[in-house]
Motif scaffolding. Structure first.
Motif, PDB file in Angstrom:
ATOM      1  N   ARG A 158      50.436  71.326  98.088  1.00 16.47           N
ATOM      2  CA  ARG A 158      51.524  72.076  97.462  1.00 16.47           C
ATOM      3  C   ARG A 158      51.469  73.553  97.864  1.00 16.47           C
ATOM      4  O   ARG A 158      52.495  74.164  98.174  1.00 16.47           O
ATOM      5  CB  ARG A 158      51.443  71.933  95.944  1.00 16.47           C
ATOM      6  CG  ARG A 158      52.595  72.597  95.237  1.00 16.47           C
ATOM      7  CD  ARG A 158      52.661  72.207  93.775  1.00 16.47           C
ATOM      8  NE  ARG A 158      52.827  70.779  93.602  1.00 16.47           N
ATOM      9  CZ  ARG A 158      53.479  70.220  92.582  1.00 16.47           C
ATOM     10  NH1 ARG A 158      54.021  70.992  91.670  1.00 16.47           N
ATOM     11  NH2 ARG A 158      53.590  68.920  92.484  1.00 16.47           N
ATOM     12  N   THR A 192      45.507  70.391  87.982  1.00 21.51           N
ATOM     13  CA  THR A 192      45.989  69.610  89.119  1.00 21.51           C
ATOM     14  C   THR A 192      44.825  69.268  90.049  1.00 21.51           C
ATOM     15  O   THR A 192      44.008  70.141  90.364  1.00 21.51           O
ATOM     16  CB  THR A 192      47.048  70.416  89.904  1.00 21.51           C
ATOM     17  OG1 THR A 192      48.106  70.786  89.020  1.00 21.51           O
ATOM     18  CG2 THR A 192      47.612  69.592  91.064  1.00 21.51           C
ATOM     19  N   THR A 228      54.065  75.594  89.860  1.00 17.49           N
ATOM     20  CA  THR A 228      54.138  74.519  88.860  1.00 17.49           C
ATOM     21  C   THR A 228      55.488  73.819  88.855  1.00 17.49           C
ATOM     22  O   THR A 228      55.805  73.094  87.904  1.00 17.49           O
ATOM     23  CB  THR A 228      53.845  75.077  87.457  1.00 17.49           C
ATOM     24  OG1 THR A 228      54.780  76.130  87.176  1.00 17.49           O
ATOM     25  CG2 THR A 228      52.424  75.614  87.369  1.00 17.49           C
ATOM     26  N   LEU A 277      47.960  76.071  89.282  1.00 20.25           N
ATOM     27  CA  LEU A 277      47.672  74.644  89.416  1.00 20.25           C
ATOM     28  C   LEU A 277      46.255  74.329  88.949  1.00 20.25           C
ATOM     29  O   LEU A 277      46.005  73.304  88.303  1.00 20.25           O
ATOM     30  CB  LEU A 277      47.873  74.206  90.868  1.00 20.25           C
ATOM     31  CG  LEU A 277      49.307  74.398  91.408  1.00 20.25           C
ATOM     32  CD1 LEU A 277      49.347  74.136  92.906  1.00 20.25           C
ATOM     33  CD2 LEU A 277      50.267  73.465  90.681  1.00 20.25           C
ATOM     34  N   GLU A 318      45.884  67.587  95.632  1.00 22.07           N
ATOM     35  CA  GLU A 318      47.300  67.895  95.466  1.00 22.07           C
ATOM     36  C   GLU A 318      47.557  69.394  95.599  1.00 22.07           C
ATOM     37  O   GLU A 318      48.592  69.815  96.119  1.00 22.07           O
ATOM     38  CB  GLU A 318      47.785  67.412  94.100  1.00 22.07           C
ATOM     39  CG  GLU A 318      47.806  65.898  93.946  1.00 22.07           C
ATOM     40  CD  GLU A 318      48.364  65.481  92.597  1.00 22.07           C
ATOM     41  OE1 GLU A 318      49.139  66.273  92.011  1.00 22.07           O
ATOM     42  OE2 GLU A 318      48.027  64.392  92.129  1.00 22.07           O
ATOM     43  N   ILE A 319      46.619  70.186  95.119  1.00 25.96           N
ATOM     44  CA  ILE A 319      46.791  71.646  95.186  1.00 25.96           C
ATOM     45  C   ILE A 319      46.952  72.106  96.628  1.00 25.96           C
ATOM     46  O   ILE A 319      47.853  72.897  96.943  1.00 25.96           O
ATOM     47  CB  ILE A 319      45.582  72.355  94.531  1.00 25.96           C
ATOM     48  CG1 ILE A 319      45.612  72.153  93.016  1.00 25.96           C
ATOM     49  CG2 ILE A 319      45.592  73.851  94.865  1.00 25.96           C
ATOM     50  CD1 ILE A 319      44.414  72.740  92.297  1.00 25.96           C
ATOM     51  N   ARG A 336      55.058  75.946  81.726  1.00 25.41           N
ATOM     52  CA  ARG A 336      54.884  75.225  82.995  1.00 25.41           C
ATOM     53  C   ARG A 336      56.215  75.018  83.695  1.00 25.41           C
ATOM     54  O   ARG A 336      56.257  74.812  84.907  1.00 25.41           O
ATOM     55  CB  ARG A 336      54.208  73.868  82.743  1.00 25.41           C
ATOM     56  CG  ARG A 336      52.784  73.977  82.208  1.00 25.41           C
ATOM     57  CD  ARG A 336      52.075  72.635  82.243  1.00 25.41           C
ATOM     58  NE  ARG A 336      50.773  72.710  81.599  1.00 25.41           N
ATOM     59  CZ  ARG A 336      50.502  72.253  80.375  1.00 25.41           C
ATOM     60  NH1 ARG A 336      51.452  71.645  79.684  1.00 25.41           N
ATOM     61  NH2 ARG A 336      49.295  72.378  79.870  1.00 25.41           N
TER      62      ARG A 336
END
Length: 368
Positions: free
Chosen positions: A144, A136, A181, A131, A140-141, A106
């Motif tokens: 990001r 995740t 990551t 992710l 949040e994915i 990771r």
């Protein structure tokens, strides 16, 4: 134009002062593969000692079969060392279990020569894949992945599929996916070998941006010496499973100590004698002829009017036959082939003056 990441988007590596601290260390590492069908074992790596400083871009260069691919696969557990130790962030990973490697990976992203994208997933979904695997939350994915696509210049390609992209765009997706990551180390396995020269330059610029803005340490392997020249702070030359030379890129390129290194760097630091003179070159001075010198310049001297000053100092006409000025690891470096009247005291005076200017010069032959 690629937009810089906001400071709170990803964790940025520590101060530049920490660059000397190794984030990866190889200590007497060896790798032996078992022979097939009764054949002898094959030694791929032997006695590898190599430090990868935190925040640096380090290149490992070698020909096919030299062991560079095996070396980089040891860093993410795709291969296991047969001897020695590998430390990543001071953790001995040599004997990690598969579960331990899943955790370690990771913090280690990897990009490949042939991209390794999933054809059935969009650009967005390819980047999101690590992710999703890591659990995740979806909310949040999305944030990001959008920032990463902006970083690599593909925000407008989020719904495209790999088949709709150029080679350079595919590699940008691969870079974004490798960064998903928030890794501390990015491994590059011949990342530009499948790309044309112009696209290679854009990918190298992106990798430098990633290193600079995110503080990600980059370890890359390649057989392309221009890649090392363009992007790497340090370089290790591997041959026959051993590191034969290692150091700061500028020093290694301008003062190679090993014949293998010299052969590699000649293509990017040397300059060829014009074809009409190459066949005339002789080992001994020719009556009424000229002596051909190769002069190398570095630092401030690379762009200074050295030849005109030299001609005025020694009072000899100096004819420039060929030359180039380039940059190695961001530092200027130049090479010139010049012809001067053969015989003493002229040649001795020129060589003495060049030595006084701390310039490297060598006689490569004589012409009529």
């Amino acid at each position: 134009m690629n937009a810089p990441l906001k400071p709170d988007a990803f964790s940025v590596a520590a101060e530049i002062a920490q660059a000397a601290e190794p984030i990866i260390r190889f200590e007497k590492v060896g790798k032996v593969f078992a022979g097939r069908r009764g054949q002898k074992p094959v030694t791929a790596l032997e006695g590898i000692d190599l430090d990868v400083p935190r925040g640096a871009i380090v290149g490992v260069i070698g020909r096919s079969g030299a062991g560079k691919s095996t070396l980089i696969r040891l860093v993410n557990g795709l291969e296991r060392a047969s001897s020695g130790r590998i430390l990543i962030e001071d953790e001995d990973v040599t004997g990690l279990t598969e579960a331990g490697w899943r955790t370690r990976r990771r913090a280690t992203g990897m990009i490949f020569q042939h991209f390794n994208l999933l054809s059935s997933r969009t650009v967005f979904d390819n980047v999101a894949l690590p992710l999703e695997i890591g659990g995740t939350p979806k909310a949040e994915i999305a944030g990001r992945v959008e920032k990463l696509l902006d970083l690599v210049g593909l925000a407008d390609k989020r719904e495209r599929y790999p088949a709709e992209l150029s080679g350079g765009q595919k590699q940008r997706v691969g870079i974004a996916r490798a960064l998903a990551t928030d890794p501390k180390v990015l491994l590059c396995d011949e990342a530009t070998s499948a790309l044309d020269p112009e696209t290679t330059q854009s990918i190298l610029a992106l990798l430098k941006q990633v290193n600079r803005e995110l503080g990600v340490t980059i370890l890359l392997i390649t057989h392309e010496i221009p890649v090392i020249k363009e992007i790497c702070d340090r370089v290790a030359v591997i041959e026959g499973g051993r590191i034969v030379e290692e150091g700061e890129t500028f020093e290694v390129f301008t003062r190679p100590q090993h014949p293998t290194t010299a052969r590699f760097v000649e293509a990017v630091t040397g300059v060829e004698l014009p074809a009409h003179l190459e066949g005339q070159l002789r080992e001994t001075p020719q009556a009424g002829g000229s002596t051909v010198l190769r002069i190398t310049f570095s630092g401030a001297n690379a762009t200074a009017p050295v030849i005109s000053r030299l001609s005025a100092t020694v009072g000899i006409d100096i004819n420039i036959l060929a030359g180039r000025i380039d940059a190695i690891a961001g530092k200027p470096f130049g090479s010139l082939l010049v012809a001067i009247p053969a015989g003493e005291p002229g040649v001795g005076a020129v060589l003495g003056a060049l030595k006084g200017l701390e310039l490297k010069a060598e006689v490569i032959g004589h012409v009529a």
